[in-house]
Design a protein around this motif. Structure first.
Motif, mmCIF file in Angstrom:
data_model
loop_
_atom_site.group_PDB
_atom_site.id
_atom_site.type_symbol
_atom_site.label_atom_id
_atom_site.label_comp_id
_atom_site.label_asym_id
_atom_site.label_seq_id
_atom_site.Cartn_x
_atom_site.Cartn_y
_atom_site.Cartn_z
ATOM 1 N N LEU A 1 56.042 20.151 7.708
ATOM 2 C CA LEU A 1 55.173 20.835 6.747
ATOM 3 C C LEU A 1 53.756 20.289 6.897
ATOM 4 O O LEU A 1 53.507 19.112 6.637
ATOM 5 C CB LEU A 1 55.689 20.615 5.323
ATOM 6 N N ASP A 2 52.831 21.158 7.328
ATOM 7 C CA ASP A 2 51.492 20.653 7.649
ATOM 8 C C ASP A 2 50.355 21.584 7.233
ATOM 9 O O ASP A 2 49.194 21.363 7.594
ATOM 10 C CB ASP A 2 51.378 20.354 9.147
ATOM 11 N N ARG A 3 50.676 22.635 6.469
ATOM 12 C CA ARG A 3 49.613 23.564 6.069
ATOM 13 C C ARG A 3 50.084 24.390 4.883
ATOM 14 O O ARG A 3 51.281 24.603 4.684
ATOM 15 C CB ARG A 3 49.185 24.468 7.226
ATOM 16 N N LEU A 4 49.127 24.859 4.122
ATOM 17 C CA LEU A 4 49.431 25.572 2.882
ATOM 18 C C LEU A 4 50.113 26.906 3.163
ATOM 19 O O LEU A 4 51.004 27.320 2.406
ATOM 20 C CB LEU A 4 48.153 25.784 2.071
ATOM 21 N N SER A 5 49.721 27.599 4.231
ATOM 22 C CA SER A 5 50.345 28.888 4.536
ATOM 23 C C SER A 5 51.837 28.725 4.803
ATOM 24 O O SER A 5 52.639 29.581 4.408
ATOM 25 C CB SER A 5 49.663 29.537 5.745
ATOM 26 N N LEU A 6 52.223 27.643 5.445
ATOM 27 C CA LEU A 6 53.636 27.377 5.693
ATOM 28 C C LEU A 6 54.356 27.055 4.382
ATOM 29 O O LEU A 6 55.470 27.532 4.128
ATOM 30 C CB LEU A 6 53.795 26.227 6.680
ATOM 31 N N ALA A 7 53.718 26.273 3.531
ATOM 32 C CA ALA A 7 54.304 25.939 2.236
ATOM 33 C C ALA A 7 54.535 27.199 1.408
ATOM 34 O O ALA A 7 55.587 27.358 0.769
ATOM 35 C CB ALA A 7 53.395 24.969 1.483
ATOM 36 N N LYS A 8 53.587 28.105 1.420
ATOM 37 C CA LYS A 8 53.717 29.346 0.652
ATOM 38 C C LYS A 8 54.872 30.195 1.170
ATOM 39 O O LYS A 8 55.599 30.821 0.387
ATOM 40 C CB LYS A 8 52.411 30.136 0.704
ATOM 41 N N GLU A 9 55.068 30.211 2.480
ATOM 42 C CA GLU A 9 56.155 31.002 3.049
ATOM 43 C C GLU A 9 57.514 30.390 2.722
ATOM 44 O O GLU A 9 58.474 31.104 2.425
ATOM 45 C CB GLU A 9 55.968 31.126 4.565
ATOM 46 N N ILE A 10 57.590 29.065 2.768
ATOM 47 C CA ILE A 10 58.830 28.390 2.371
ATOM 48 C C ILE A 10 59.123 28.667 0.905
ATOM 49 O O ILE A 10 60.254 28.981 0.518
ATOM 50 C CB ILE A 10 58.736 26.875 2.629
ATOM 51 N N GLU A 11 58.099 28.563 0.074
ATOM 52 C CA GLU A 11 58.256 28.829 -1.361
ATOM 53 C C GLU A 11 58.769 30.248 -1.598
ATOM 54 O O GLU A 11 59.625 30.476 -2.464
ATOM 55 C CB GLU A 11 56.906 28.633 -2.052
ATOM 56 N N LYS A 12 58.287 31.174 -0.807
ATOM 57 C CA LYS A 12 58.664 32.584 -0.959
ATOM 58 C C LYS A 12 60.088 32.847 -0.477
ATOM 59 O O LYS A 12 60.835 33.604 -1.105
ATOM 60 C CB LYS A 12 57.673 33.442 -0.174
ATOM 61 N N ARG A 13 60.476 32.217 0.629
ATOM 62 C CA ARG A 13 61.735 32.558 1.292
ATOM 63 C C ARG A 13 62.923 31.693 0.883
ATOM 64 O O ARG A 13 64.078 32.110 1.035
ATOM 65 C CB ARG A 13 61.557 32.427 2.811
ATOM 66 N N ALA A 14 62.669 30.498 0.392
ATOM 67 C CA ALA A 14 63.763 29.555 0.131
ATOM 68 C C ALA A 14 64.586 29.973 -1.078
ATOM 69 O O ALA A 14 64.033 30.316 -2.126
ATOM 70 C CB ALA A 14 63.212 28.157 -0.073
ATOM 71 N N PRO A 15 65.921 29.933 -0.964
ATOM 72 C CA PRO A 15 66.775 30.244 -2.108
ATOM 73 C C PRO A 15 66.907 29.084 -3.085
ATOM 74 O O PRO A 15 67.447 29.231 -4.170
ATOM 75 C CB PRO A 15 68.122 30.567 -1.450
ATOM 76 N N HIS A 16 66.415 27.930 -2.671
ATOM 77 C CA HIS A 16 66.494 26.724 -3.509
ATOM 78 C C HIS A 16 65.441 25.747 -2.987
ATOM 79 O O HIS A 16 64.773 26.003 -1.982
ATOM 80 C CB HIS A 16 67.885 26.097 -3.429
ATOM 81 N N ALA A 17 65.295 24.618 -3.650
ATOM 82 C CA ALA A 17 64.305 23.626 -3.224
ATOM 83 C C ALA A 17 64.650 23.086 -1.846
ATOM 84 O O ALA A 17 65.771 22.630 -1.606
ATOM 85 C CB ALA A 17 64.225 22.485 -4.228
ATOM 86 N N VAL A 18 63.700 23.147 -0.933
ATOM 87 C CA VAL A 18 63.886 22.687 0.431
ATOM 88 C C VAL A 18 63.281 21.295 0.585
ATOM 89 O O VAL A 18 62.136 21.055 0.168
ATOM 90 C CB VAL A 18 63.208 23.648 1.429
ATOM 91 N N ARG A 19 64.051 20.393 1.154
ATOM 92 C CA ARG A 19 63.576 19.035 1.370
ATOM 93 C C ARG A 19 62.665 19.010 2.596
ATOM 94 O O ARG A 19 63.090 19.344 3.697
ATOM 95 C CB ARG A 19 64.758 18.081 1.554
ATOM 96 N N CYS A 20 61.422 18.622 2.380
ATOM 97 C CA CYS A 20 60.413 18.668 3.445
ATOM 98 C C CYS A 20 59.772 17.303 3.667
ATOM 99 O O CYS A 20 59.662 16.491 2.740
ATOM 100 C CB CYS A 20 59.312 19.669 3.091
ATOM 101 N N PHE A 21 59.329 17.110 4.902
ATOM 102 C CA PHE A 21 58.453 15.999 5.250
ATOM 103 C C PHE A 21 57.084 16.579 5.563
ATOM 104 O O PHE A 21 56.980 17.556 6.317
ATOM 105 C CB PHE A 21 58.963 15.256 6.491
#
Length: 230
Positions: free
Chosen positions: A98-118
């Motif tokens: 995880l290295d940019r806001l656009s990626l975070a927004k896509e994970i937030e949109k697509r994930a069915p639950h909280a995703v553990r990220c580094f």
């Protein structure tokens, strides 16, 4: 060489590094990086006792995940394109890049639950590497404070490929110090207890500096053309 033999050797070196730094080997998880090997070789790693497998391409992750037995945890360790998030987000236990806001927004949109990220950090400041600059990490994590489907479990970095052990050690220390700063934010979705750092050539230094996840490919499972690096 058999993966079991390589794993035994790696575990011995991890134990020695833990002894030198006053840590417990139980606090260090070995991720077998299987991106250059067959599903059969990855299965051998699981059969040898590996509980975590790392892939950096969605297609390879899905292909291997569908045939490997033993229920290992899957880690996405490569740079993740936003258009690939949908394919992997519910197939992995951790995302290490995880290295940019656009990626975070896509994970937030697509994930069915909280995703553990580094959060990936470019501690070496090499232009060829992905990751945030060290001074960008705290502001970035603050931006994620309202994201329900992202849990910042820790930070990830890659040290430069060099024989200068002090340069390597400095990169790992920077990451550990940053981790401590993130914890002081007391941000609900950023417990940031973990450090993903150390690969085949430098994992002992990483363990000495606090790594909780080390990502080992060639020294553990080898590769399809070059065998195992000792």
């Amino acid at each position: 060489m058999r993966v079991a033999d390589q794993l035994r050797h790696i575990n011995e070196r991890i134990n020695e590094a833990c002894n030198r730094s006053g840590r417990s080997p139980e606090d260090v998880t070995v991720i077998a990086v299987t991106k250059y090997v067959s599903a059969e070789r990855a299965q051998e790693a699981v059969d040898a006792g590996i509980t975590s497998l790392g892939e950096n391409r969605d297609t390879e992750l899905i292909r291997k995940q569908d045939v490997i037995k033993g229920s290992p945890e899957w880690h996405f360790i490569g740079s993740l394109q936003t258009r690939k998030v949908k394919a992997v987000v519910d197939r992995v236990s951790y995302i290490h890049s995880l290295d940019r806001l656009s990626l975070a927004k896509e994970i937030e949109k697509r994930a069915p639950h909280a995703v553990r990220c580094f959060v990936q950090v470019n501690t070496s400041r090499e232009p060829s590497k992905h990751g945030l600059k060290t001074e960008e990490v705290i502001p970035f994590i603050r931006e994620l404070s309202d994201f329900r489907n992202i849990s910042v479990e820790g930070l990830m970095t890659m040290a430069p490929l060099t024989d200068d052990t002090e340069t390597i050690r400095a990169c790992f220390r920077q990451l550990r110090d940053l981790r401590d700063q993130v914890q002081q934010l007391n941000q609900t979705n950023a417990p940031c207890r973990e450090l993903s750092m150390g690969m085949s050539n430098d994992y002992e230094i990483a363990v000495e500096e606090g790594a909780t996840f080390i990502r080992i490919g060639s020294s553990l499972v080898g590769n399809e053309t070059g065998g195992v690096n000792k």
